[in-house]
Design a protein around this motif. Structure first.
Motif, PDB file in Angstrom:
ATOM      1  N   PHE A 150      63.753  21.198  27.851  1.00  0.00           N
ATOM      2  CA  PHE A 150      64.911  21.143  28.675  1.00  0.00           C
ATOM      3  C   PHE A 150      65.156  22.435  29.443  1.00  0.00           C
ATOM      4  CE2 PHE A 150      66.429  18.207  25.290  1.00  0.00           C
ATOM      5  CZ  PHE A 150      65.861  17.252  25.741  1.00  0.00           C
ATOM      6  N   GLY A 165      62.440  23.272  32.325  1.00  0.00           N
ATOM      7  CA  GLY A 165      62.237  22.389  33.178  1.00  0.00           C
ATOM      8  C   GLY A 165      61.166  21.720  33.197  1.00  0.00           C
ATOM      9  N   GLN A 166      61.190  20.744  34.273  1.00  0.00           N
ATOM     10  CA  GLN A 166      59.818  19.723  34.257  1.00  0.00           C
ATOM     11  C   GLN A 166      58.407  20.590  34.737  1.00  0.00           C
ATOM     12  OE1 GLN A 166      60.493  16.602  37.258  1.00  0.00           O
ATOM     13  NE2 GLN A 166      59.410  15.243  36.090  1.00  0.00           N
ATOM     14  N   GLU A 205      63.863   9.002  40.416  1.00  0.00           N
ATOM     15  CA  GLU A 205      64.943   8.796  39.904  1.00  0.00           C
ATOM     16  C   GLU A 205      64.728   8.306  38.336  1.00  0.00           C
ATOM     17  OE1 GLU A 205      68.123   8.475  41.004  1.00  0.00           O
ATOM     18  OE2 GLU A 205      69.020   7.327  39.603  1.00  0.00           O
ATOM     19  N   GLN A 242      66.289  10.007  35.036  1.00  0.00           N
ATOM     20  CA  GLN A 242      67.014   9.072  34.063  1.00  0.00           C
ATOM     21  C   GLN A 242      66.377   9.488  32.682  1.00  0.00           C
ATOM     22  OE1 GLN A 242      66.589   5.040  34.901  1.00  0.00           O
ATOM     23  NE2 GLN A 242      66.722   4.508  32.674  1.00  0.00           N
ATOM     24  N   GLN A 264      64.901  12.248  31.662  1.00  0.00           N
ATOM     25  CA  GLN A 264      65.251  13.471  31.180  1.00  0.00           C
ATOM     26  C   GLN A 264      66.702  13.438  30.718  1.00  0.00           C
ATOM     27  OE1 GLN A 264      64.978  15.402  34.949  1.00  0.00           O
ATOM     28  NE2 GLN A 264      62.521  16.039  34.748  1.00  0.00           N
ATOM     29  N   GLU A 265      67.559  12.841  31.508  1.00  0.00           N
ATOM     30  CA  GLU A 265      68.840  12.593  30.946  1.00  0.00           C
ATOM     31  C   GLU A 265      69.030  11.785  29.574  1.00  0.00           C
ATOM     32  OE1 GLU A 265      71.467  10.989  33.796  1.00  0.00           O
ATOM     33  OE2 GLU A 265      72.661   9.978  32.426  1.00  0.00           O
ATOM     34  N   ILE A 322      67.725  14.294  26.856  1.00  0.00           N
ATOM     35  CA  ILE A 322      68.545  15.196  26.651  1.00  0.00           C
ATOM     36  C   ILE A 322      69.860  14.546  25.745  1.00  0.00           C
ATOM     37  CG2 ILE A 322      70.797  16.366  27.518  1.00  0.00           C
ATOM     38  CD1 ILE A 322      68.901  17.540  29.572  1.00  0.00           C
ATOM     39  N   ARG A 323      70.204  13.407  26.068  1.00  0.00           N
ATOM     40  CA  ARG A 323      71.282  12.549  25.103  1.00  0.00           C
ATOM     41  C   ARG A 323      70.970  12.565  23.767  1.00  0.00           C
ATOM     42  NH1 ARG A 323      75.317   9.327  26.784  1.00  0.00           N
ATOM     43  NH2 ARG A 323      74.452   9.436  29.062  1.00  0.00           N
TER      44      ARG A 323
END
Lengths: 403, 265
Positions: free
Chosen positions: B138, B141-142, B173, B177, B179-180, B183-184
C-alpha cells in the motif's frame, strides 16, 4: 464578520534534495524526522505562540489552529496542546480548532474531555472544528482509510452525545464501544462548543455539514469553485428547511501585508513553500488520498448530481503547484501594502460573502520578524477596514447570527 | 481433450452476487486470487483445467463481485469463503491461493480442514516473518509494487497481454476498487494473523507450499514458517522467480501443482 488569524506553523530547515531523497520523494509521511532539529523547533513553537498571543491583542476575533502529522509543513501535530496554552495566555479571541481529525482517534471520549478542558480554561472561547484529515493522517496513525468517513461520523456523534447527555451511558457503535461514558468535566458552553467544519470541497462533507447547521470553511478554494460549493451547501440546507446566510460560510485565504507592495510581493512568496514544503516536490497522490479514503460510490453520485455546477480549479494543481505571479493575480494569495490588501480583500468579500474570514498571515519561509510587521500593519489599518467592510456588506458571523 | 475455456457466471453467497470463472473437468480445484483481483482465465488456469475442474471466484468486493456491507475483516472473508465453497455445491475441494488468496486458503484450512483435500499456498501472506518484513504494497503504491513483484517481467509469457497497454477508465476504476478492498481487509495488522501459526498444526492435509526464490513481497522465510507449521507440507522453491510464480513461471508452476494434485488420485 468574524476575523480569525491562521498559520500552519511550518518548519523549513531542510532542502529540496532532502525531500527528493526520502521514500517516494515525499515531504510528508516518509520524510525523515532526522531532518528536525528540536532546538530550532523549540524556538519556532515559542515564536508561533507569540504571534498568536499578539493576534489576540490586536483584535482578531479568532485564533485558528490546525493539525497534521508526519510533516514539516505544519508543526501542529498535537494542536490541542497549543490550544490549551492559548486558552490560558490569551484573553479575548476565540480558539478555533480546524480541526481535530476525528477518524484517527481511537478514543473520542478522551478527545471530548480534552476539548471540554480547553473550553473551560478559555472560559468558553473554544470553537471545536472536526476534519477527516488528509490521507497522510490515516497513514501516520495506521487508521484504515476505508473506515475514514464512518469513523468521522461516529466519533462526531459520540463526542456530541458525551457533551450533551448526562452520563453515564453506554456506547456500542460500529467503530467505537465504551462501557461507561461519563467524563466528569463537561464543556462550559451550552449545549456544547460551536462546531465548524473546514475543507476543500468534498460534496459529501458539505451536505453533512449543512444538515447539521455547521458553518463550512472553504480552505483557499478558487473563488468561482467556492461559489459552486456554497450552492451545494445552500441546496442541502434548504432540504432540511432553512436558508443559509454568510454565518454558514467561511473562507480562508493567505493575506500578507508589508509597508510596500514590492516588499509584500517579495516576502509573500515564502507562502509557496508552506503547504508544499521546500522545493515544492509533488506528493504521491495516494499519500494524500489512499484508496478507500473517499467513498467512491457516494462521491460519484454527488459529483454526478452537481457536475453541471462544479468548475475545475483554474489554477492547475491549486496554489501549491502554480507560479507565484499567477497565484497573486488570481487573488488566491493576497499580498501588498495595507491599501492594496484592503482593495483586494474587498473583491473577495463582495464575491463570496463569507461571515467568517480566515486570514492566513504567514507560512513557509516568511520570517517571524516579517510576520510581526505584517500583524502590526494589520492592527492599524487592515483589521479596522475589514470589520467595516463586514458591516457594509452585511456579513454576520456565526456569533452574530446563528447558523 | 477437455475444454479449457471457462464458463463465466454469478452465484449468490450471503445475498451477494459473486463472479466466477469455471472451466475444465476432473476433481475440483478452487483458486483464490491475490490483491490485484481476478486477472481472468490465465495460462496457468488453462493448463490446470486440462486435468481439474477449476473454479476461479472473484472474492467479495473485488472486480465484479459484490461485498456484503457487513464484510469488513479478513476473518469475515474467511467465513464468507467457506459459504462460497458450499454454494459451489462441492463437498471436498483442493484449494490454491496466491498471496492474500494463499493466506485465505490457510485460514479456511484452519477453520474447516475436513472440506479440503489438498492445499496449495503460493507466496502466501498470513504469517508474520521473524526476520524480514512483508513489503508494504500500500505504501509503495501501484507502480512501486509492480517493480517489486516480478523478478524478470521479460520472462512472463502474458506480460504484454496483462500490462502492455494503458488500462481503460473502467479497468482503472476496478483497479482502484480492488486496492480499496485489499486495504479494507488487510490494513492492520498488515498481511498476517498472529494466531495463524499456532493453529496451522491442526491442518493434517497434504500441502504444497510454492515460493519464488526472489520474492520481494513476502520473504521466502514465510514459506519456511508455513512448512514448519503444517505437518504434512513441503516447500518447493522456484528459482529466478519473484512473488508471482503463476504468472512469471506458469509452466514450472503448473507442473508442480499438477504433480502434487495428481498424487491425490
Amino acid at each position: 464578520m468574524f476575523l480569525m488569524r491562521f498559520t500552519e506553523r511550518a518548519y523549513v530547515a531542510y532542502s529540496e534534495e532532502d525531500v527528493k531523497n526520502s521514500f517516494r520523494s515525499a515531504v510528508r509521511l516518509t520524510f525523515s524526522n532526522s531532518h528536525f532539529n528540536p532546538d530550532l523547533g523549540a524556538d519556532l513553537y515559542h515564536e508561533y505562540l507569540d504571534e498568536y498571543e499578539y493576534s489576540d491583542e490586536i483584535g482578531f476575533d479568532g485564533l485558528m489552529l490546525n493539525e497534521h502529522h508526519n510533516t514539516p509543513t505544519c508543526m501542529g501535530a498535537a494542536m490541542n496542546l497549543e490550544a490549551a496554552i492559548l486558552a490560558r495566555t490569551t484573553k479575548q479571541a476565540k480558539i478555533i480548532l480546524l480541526g481535530n481529525p476525528l477518524p484517527i482517534f481511537d478514543n473520542p471520549v478522551r478527545l471530548a474531555e480534552e476539548l471540554a478542558e480547553i473550553d473551560m480554561i478559555s472560559r468558553g472561547r473554544l470553537v471545536s472544528g472536526f476534519v477527516r484529515g488528509t490521507g497522510i493522517e490515516s497513514w501516520a496513525t495506521n487508521t484504515n482509510p476505508a473506515h475514514n468517513r464512518e469513523r468521522f461520523a461516529e466519533a462526531h456523534d459520540l463526542i456530541i452525545k458525551t457533551w450533551t447527555t448526562p452520563g453515564p451511558f453506554r456506547w456500542e457503535g460500529k467503530h467505537y464501544q465504551f462501557r461507561v461514558v461519563n467524563p466528569f468535566e463537561r464543556p462550559l458552553q451550552k449545549p456544547h462548543p460551536p462546531v465548524w467544519i473546514p475543507g476543500v470541497g468534498s460534496p459529501e462533507t458539505i451536505v453533512w455539514c449543512a444538515h447539521h447547521h455547521y458553518p463550512y470553511i472553504y480552505l483557499e478554494t478558487d473563488p468561482q469553485v467556492t461559489l459552486d460549493l456554497m450552492a451545494i451547501y445552500a441546496k442541502a440546507a434548504r432540504e432540511v428547511g432553512y436558508e443559509p446566510g454568510p454565518q454558514n460560510f467561511g473562507y480562508l485565504v493567505r493575506i500578507h501585508v508589508q509597508d510596500t507592495d514590492e516588499k509584500a510581493y517579495k516576502v509573500g512568496e515564502g507562502f509557496l513553500v508552506g503547504n508544499a514544503g521546500v522545493g515544492r516536490v509533488p506528493l504521491p497522490g495516494d499519500f494524500m488520498t489512499p484508496p478507500g479514503y473517499n467513498s467512491r460510490e457516494a462521491t460519484k453520485k454527488l459529483l454526478e448530481q452537481y457536475r453541471h455546477a462544479l468548475r475545475p480549479d483554474p489554477l492547475y494543481g491549486g496554489v501549491d503547484a502554480a507560479g507565484w505571479e499567477k497565484v497573486v493575480e488570481s487573488n488566491r494569495v493576497i499580498v501588498g501594502s495595507p491599501d492594496t490588501v484592503i482593495k483586494k480583500v474587498r473583491q473577495v468579500l463582495s464575491a463570496l460573502r463569507p461571515g467568517i474570514l480566515g486570514v492566513w498571515t504567514n507560512d513557509g519561509t516568511i520570517s517571524h520578524k516579517d510576520t510581526m510587521r505584517c500583524l502590526q500593519l494589520m492592527e492599524k489599518e487592515v483589521l479596522p477596514a475589514l470589520k467595516e467592510m463586514g458591516k457594509e456588506f452585511n456579513l454576520p458571523g456565526p456569533f452574530e447570527q446563528a447558523p | 481433450m477437455p475444454t479449457v475455456e471457462p464458463h463465466e457466471q454469478f452465484i449468490e453467497v450471503a445475498g451477494a452476487q459473486i463472479h466466477l470463472l469455471k472451466g475444465g473437468q476432473g476433481k475440483p480445484l478452487v483458486i483464490f486470487h491475490s490483491v490485484e483481483g481476478n486477472l481472468g482465465w490465465r495460462s496457468y488456469h488453462r493448463q490446470l483445467a486440462q486435468d481439474f475442474t477449476v473454479y476461479a471466484p472473484t472474492l467479495p468486493g473485488f472486480g465484479l463481485s459484490q461485498r456484503p456491507p457487513w464484510l469488513e475483516t479478513f476473518a469475515d472473508l474467511t467465513r464468507f469463503s467457506l459459504w462460497l465453497v458450499q454454494e459451489l455445491g462441492l463437498q471436498k475441494v483442493s484449494l490454491l491461493g496466491h498471496f492474500i488468496g494463499g493466506w485465505l486458503a490457510a485460514e479456511v484450512a484452519v477453520v474447516c480442514p475436513q472440506m479440503i483435500e489438498r492445499l496449495i499456498l503460493v507466496d502466501a501472506a498470513g504469517i508474520q516473518p521473524q526476520q524480514g518484513e512483508i513489503a508494504d504494497i500500500f505504501l509503495h503504491g501501484q507502480e512501486g509494487t509492480k517493480r517489486l513483484v516480478y523478478f524478470d517481467p521479460q520472462q512472463m509469457p502474458e506480460y504484454q497481454e496483462l500490462f502492455g497497454r494503458k488500462p481503460t477508465p473502467e479497468e482503472r476504476e476496478i483497479q482502484v476498487q480492488n486496492q480499496e478492498n485489499a486495504i479494507r481487509y488487510c490494513w492492520k495488522p498488515y498481511m498476517y494473523d498472529r494466531s495463524l501459526p499456532w493453529l496451522l498444526p491442526r491442518v493434517h492435509l497434504p500441502t504444497l507450499i510454492v515460493w519464488g526464490r526472489e520474492d520481494q513481497i513476502v520473504p521466502l522465510e514465510c514459506g519456511e514458517l508455513y512448512r514448519q507449521a503444517i505437518p504434512e507440507s513441503r516447500l518447493a522453491v522456484i528459482d529466478r522467480c519473484g512473488h508471482c510464480p503463476p504468472l512469471e513461471k506458469p509452466e514450472e508452476f503448473t507442473r508442480l501443482v499438477r504433480e502434487f494434485l495428481q498424487g491425490a488420485s
